[in-house]
Scaffold this motif. Structure first.
Motif, PDB file in Angstrom:
ATOM      1  N   UNK A  52     125.434  33.347  -3.977  1.00 43.49           N
ATOM      2  CA  UNK A  52     126.319  33.996  -3.001  1.00 43.49           C
ATOM      3  C   UNK A  52     126.507  33.121  -1.771  1.00 43.49           C
ATOM      4  N   UNK A  53     125.412  32.548  -1.276  1.00 43.59           N
ATOM      5  CA  UNK A  53     125.511  31.717  -0.075  1.00 43.59           C
ATOM      6  C   UNK A  53     126.296  30.432  -0.352  1.00 43.59           C
ATOM      7  N   UNK A  54     126.114  29.858  -1.546  1.00 44.72           N
ATOM      8  CA  UNK A  54     126.890  28.663  -1.907  1.00 44.72           C
ATOM      9  C   UNK A  54     128.380  28.968  -1.922  1.00 44.72           C
ATOM     10  N   UNK A  55     128.733  30.148  -2.423  1.00 46.19           N
ATOM     11  CA  UNK A  55     130.151  30.518  -2.533  1.00 46.19           C
ATOM     12  C   UNK A  55     130.838  30.573  -1.171  1.00 46.19           C
ATOM     13  N   UNK A  56     130.059  30.708  -0.089  1.00 44.43           N
ATOM     14  CA  UNK A  56     130.633  30.747   1.259  1.00 44.43           C
ATOM     15  C   UNK A  56     130.843  29.358   1.853  1.00 44.43           C
ATOM     16  N   UNK A  57     130.398  28.312   1.149  1.00 46.14           N
ATOM     17  CA  UNK A  57     130.531  26.950   1.654  1.00 46.14           C
ATOM     18  C   UNK A  57     131.882  26.352   1.267  1.00 46.14           C
ATOM     19  N   UNK A  58     132.311  25.360   2.020  1.00 45.68           N
ATOM     20  CA  UNK A  58     133.580  24.669   1.788  1.00 45.68           C
ATOM     21  C   UNK A  58     133.401  23.668   0.642  1.00 45.68           C
ATOM     22  N   UNK A  59     134.064  23.926  -0.475  1.00 46.82           N
ATOM     23  CA  UNK A  59     133.901  23.083  -1.666  1.00 46.82           C
ATOM     24  C   UNK A  59     134.558  21.710  -1.524  1.00 46.82           C
ATOM     25  N   UNK A  60     135.355  21.518  -0.485  1.00 46.23           N
ATOM     26  CA  UNK A  60     136.016  20.225  -0.306  1.00 46.23           C
ATOM     27  C   UNK A  60     135.118  19.206   0.417  1.00 46.23           C
ATOM     28  N   UNK A  61     133.988  19.652   0.913  1.00 45.91           N
ATOM     29  CA  UNK A  61     133.082  18.752   1.634  1.00 45.91           C
ATOM     30  C   UNK A  61     132.155  18.022   0.670  1.00 45.91           C
ATOM     31  N   UNK A  62     131.493  16.983   1.179  1.00 42.75           N
ATOM     32  CA  UNK A  62     130.482  16.242   0.416  1.00 42.75           C
ATOM     33  C   UNK A  62     129.117  16.806   0.776  1.00 42.75           C
ATOM     34  N   UNK A  63     128.335  17.156  -0.235  1.00 45.06           N
ATOM     35  CA  UNK A  63     127.032  17.765   0.013  1.00 45.06           C
ATOM     36  C   UNK A  63     125.906  16.804  -0.328  1.00 45.06           C
ATOM     37  N   UNK A  64     124.983  16.679   0.609  1.00 46.78           N
ATOM     38  CA  UNK A  64     123.783  15.851   0.454  1.00 46.78           C
ATOM     39  C   UNK A  64     122.621  16.831   0.390  1.00 46.78           C
ATOM     40  N   UNK A  65     122.083  16.994  -0.819  1.00 44.84           N
ATOM     41  CA  UNK A  65     121.148  18.083  -1.106  1.00 44.84           C
ATOM     42  C   UNK A  65     119.737  17.523  -1.285  1.00 44.84           C
ATOM     43  N   UNK A  66     118.762  18.206  -0.678  1.00 47.41           N
ATOM     44  CA  UNK A  66     117.378  17.766  -0.850  1.00 47.41           C
ATOM     45  C   UNK A  66     116.418  18.942  -0.939  1.00 47.41           C
ATOM     46  N   UNK A  67     115.265  18.671  -1.563  1.00 42.63           N
ATOM     47  CA  UNK A  67     114.140  19.606  -1.603  1.00 42.63           C
ATOM     48  C   UNK A  67     112.893  18.780  -1.292  1.00 42.63           C
ATOM     49  N   UNK A  68     111.736  19.196  -1.762  1.00 37.03           N
ATOM     50  CA  UNK A  68     110.522  18.442  -1.467  1.00 37.03           C
ATOM     51  C   UNK A  68     110.463  17.134  -2.258  1.00 37.03           C
ATOM     52  N   UNK A  69     110.793  17.190  -3.576  1.00 38.87           N
ATOM     53  CA  UNK A  69     110.603  16.005  -4.427  1.00 38.87           C
ATOM     54  C   UNK A  69     111.877  15.498  -5.100  1.00 38.87           C
ATOM     55  N   UNK A  70     112.936  16.286  -5.116  1.00 36.96           N
ATOM     56  CA  UNK A  70     114.181  15.884  -5.769  1.00 36.96           C
ATOM     57  C   UNK A  70     114.503  16.688  -7.018  1.00 36.96           C
ATOM     58  N   UNK A  71     113.555  17.505  -7.496  1.00 42.08           N
ATOM     59  CA  UNK A  71     113.804  18.297  -8.708  1.00 42.08           C
ATOM     60  C   UNK A  71     114.691  19.503  -8.443  1.00 42.08           C
ATOM     61  N   UNK A  72     114.298  20.350  -7.485  1.00 41.07           N
ATOM     62  CA  UNK A  72     115.105  21.545  -7.190  1.00 41.07           C
ATOM     63  C   UNK A  72     116.475  21.166  -6.665  1.00 41.07           C
ATOM     64  N   UNK A  73     116.549  20.094  -5.879  1.00 43.55           N
ATOM     65  CA  UNK A  73     117.856  19.688  -5.350  1.00 43.55           C
ATOM     66  C   UNK A  73     118.759  19.196  -6.480  1.00 43.55           C
TER      67      UNK A  73
END
Length: 105
Positions: A52-73
């Motif tokens: 639900x929260x992702x759906x509120x984000x602008x899909x035209x942007x570039x996303x740089x995603x991280x977690x603790x180790x890189x697996x969840x991201x």
């Protein structure tokens, strides 16, 4: 989705005027370890709430995603791609290997 090393991530992020940094760790992890400055936080373990929260984000942007180790991201990037996000970047090694700035919340 692109898997980026710490160096590639920092370089691309500094040159991307359309970038959003997304932290998908738990609230406890953010509270204990801090967060990359200007990152938005959405816990991937929220399940449908995460979607639900992702759906509120602008899909035209570039996303740089991280977690603790890189697996969840990596999982988060895959979910985002399925939802129509075209530019997702996963931070290899995650926050545990991050050498850049960190701020507390």
């Amino acid at each position: 989705m692109a898997d980026l090393t710490q160096e590639e991530w920092a370089e691309q992020l500094s040159q991307d005027n359309n970038a959003v940094v997304l932290d998908v760790r738990t609230q406890d992890e953010v509270d204990e370890e801090g967060i990359i400055p200007n990152a938005i936080h959405i816990d991937i373990y929220k399940g449908q709430g995460f979607i639900y929260e992702l759906e509120n984000l602008d899909k035209s942007k570039s996303y740089y995603v991280y977690c603790r180790s890189g697996n969840r991201s990596g999982q988060a990037c895959a979910i985002m791609n399925q939802l129509g996000f075209e530019k997702t970047n996963n931070l290899l090694g995650g926050f545990s290997e991050w050498a850049g700035d960190v701020t507390s919340v």
